[in-house]
Design an enzyme around this catalytic site. Structure first.
Site, PDB file in Angstrom:
ATOM      1  N   ASP A  39       1.196  -1.027   0.504  1.00 19.47           N
ATOM      2  CA  ASP A  39      -0.096  -0.455   0.037  1.00 19.47           C
ATOM      3  C   ASP A  39       0.938   1.252   0.456  1.00 19.47           C
ATOM      4  OD1 ASP A  39       1.139   0.085   3.084  1.00 19.47           O
ATOM      5  OD2 ASP A  39      -1.256  -1.252   3.589  1.00 19.47           O
ATOM      6  N   ARG A  53       1.312   7.137   0.471  1.00 19.13           N
ATOM      7  CA  ARG A  53       0.579   6.292   0.678  1.00 19.13           C
ATOM      8  C   ARG A  53      -0.913   5.736   0.132  1.00 19.13           C
ATOM      9  NH1 ARG A  53      -2.191   2.726   3.146  1.00 19.13           N
ATOM     10  NH2 ARG A  53      -1.929   1.850   5.498  1.00 19.13           N
ATOM     11  N   ASP A  58      -5.409  -0.829   3.589  1.00 23.10           N
ATOM     12  CA  ASP A  58      -3.996  -1.153   4.566  1.00 23.10           C
ATOM     13  C   ASP A  58      -3.672  -2.999   3.968  1.00 23.10           C
ATOM     14  OD1 ASP A  58      -2.317  -1.173   5.893  1.00 23.10           O
ATOM     15  OD2 ASP A  58      -3.552  -2.341   7.924  1.00 23.10           O
ATOM     16  N   THR A  59      -2.313  -3.544   3.780  1.00 27.01           N
ATOM     17  CA  THR A  59      -2.075  -4.727   3.538  1.00 27.01           C
ATOM     18  C   THR A  59      -1.378  -4.391   4.293  1.00 27.01           C
ATOM     19  OG1 THR A  59       0.366  -3.846   2.417  1.00 27.01           O
ATOM     20  CG2 THR A  59      -2.266  -3.958   0.849  1.00 27.01           C
ATOM     21  N   GLU A  61       1.755  -6.267   7.029  1.00 31.53           N
ATOM     22  CA  GLU A  61       3.526  -5.969   6.269  1.00 31.53           C
ATOM     23  C   GLU A  61       4.418  -6.600   5.846  1.00 31.53           C
ATOM     24  OE1 GLU A  61       4.166  -2.701   7.072  1.00 31.53           O
ATOM     25  OE2 GLU A  61       2.436  -1.976   8.243  1.00 31.53           O
ATOM     26  N   ARG A 104       4.202  11.553   3.869  1.00 34.38           N
ATOM     27  CA  ARG A 104       3.479  11.325   2.967  1.00 34.38           C
ATOM     28  C   ARG A 104       2.226  11.558   1.936  1.00 34.38           C
ATOM     29  NH1 ARG A 104       2.972   4.695   5.346  1.00 34.38           N
ATOM     30  NH2 ARG A 104       1.495   6.401   6.203  1.00 34.38           N
TER      31      ARG A 104
END
Length: 230
Positions: A39, A53, A58-59, A61, A104
């Protein structure tokens, strides 16, 4: 989800102001530098390298400071890279903040006008998360994409209780081992949103599954109303 293929430029004075975009859905052409994870990417934006971002997703880690590599983290990163290398990359800002506290950019990502966020959600490699109004333009569409993956039990949704509202839970609980030692049985039974599912030791995510009940045989699990994962 397809968006118009036209490319547009924006007033540079707005870019790092942290204010809204007046509702524009213009897509801005950028150049990919590298894929950081599922992501987050680094791009050339207005002549400078900037991390981006992905908004509203959300993916897992790939290099978490405490948890290390989480299940499906590498798959999400690889799929993200695959998608981004197959067309013209553009980004779209929402009406709220454009920059997060880490500096970001916050944006929607497209390849040839097709939403990368939607693709990752549909394939079960991301969850809807970090919903901060007013940056919610595609929230409903993203939630529909997520539900498709949940229904199929794809990716992150194939592991019971892994993807939750507060993040990803891949740690094996100490209580699991205690149950196994006490009962001398190895098949983990778990009850979640997808029903009653049992996991044998050869299951890919056996260690990540929290056992709520243990079984000695698959027949015993089936008789208790549990099924094998799809």
């Amino acid at each position: 989800m397809l968006i118009g293929s036209g490319f547009f430029l924006v007033d540079k004075s707005e870019i790092f102001s942290g204010i809204g975009t007046s509702g524009t859905t213009d897509q801005i052409p950028v150049e990919l530098v590298k894929v950081i994870d599922g992501d987050t990417i680094k791009i050339i934006y207005q002549g400078q390298e900037k991390n981006v971002r992905y908004l509203l997703i959300d993916t897992p880690e790939t290099n978490h400071p405490r948890l290390g590599k989480q299940p499906f983290g590498e798959e999400a990163k690889q799929r993200n890279a695959e998608l981004l290398k197959n067309g013209k990359l553009t980004i779209e800002f929402d009406v709220g903040e454009r920059i997060d506290k880490y500096g970001r950019l916050l944006a929607y990502i497209y390849i040839d006008g097709e939403s990368v966020q939607t693709k990752l959600l549909e394939e079960g490699l991301a969850r809807v998360a970090y919903v901060y109004p007013p940056n919610t333009r595609y929230l409903t569409l993203f939630e529909k994409a997520q539900k498709k993956a949940q229904k199929r039990e794809d990716g992150i949704w194939s592991v019971e209780n892994y993807a939750k509202d507060d993040g990803f839970h891949s740690e094996t609980e100490n209580s699991d081992q205690e149950i196994e030692n006490n009962q001398n049985c190895e098949i983990k039974g778990n009850i979640g949103s997808s029903g009653k599912i049992y996991h044998t030791p050869d299951s890919p995510w056996y260690k990540q599954t929290k056992a709520e009940v243990m079984f000695c045989t698959e027949e015993e699990a089936a008789e208790a109303g549990f099924r094998a994962p799809k």
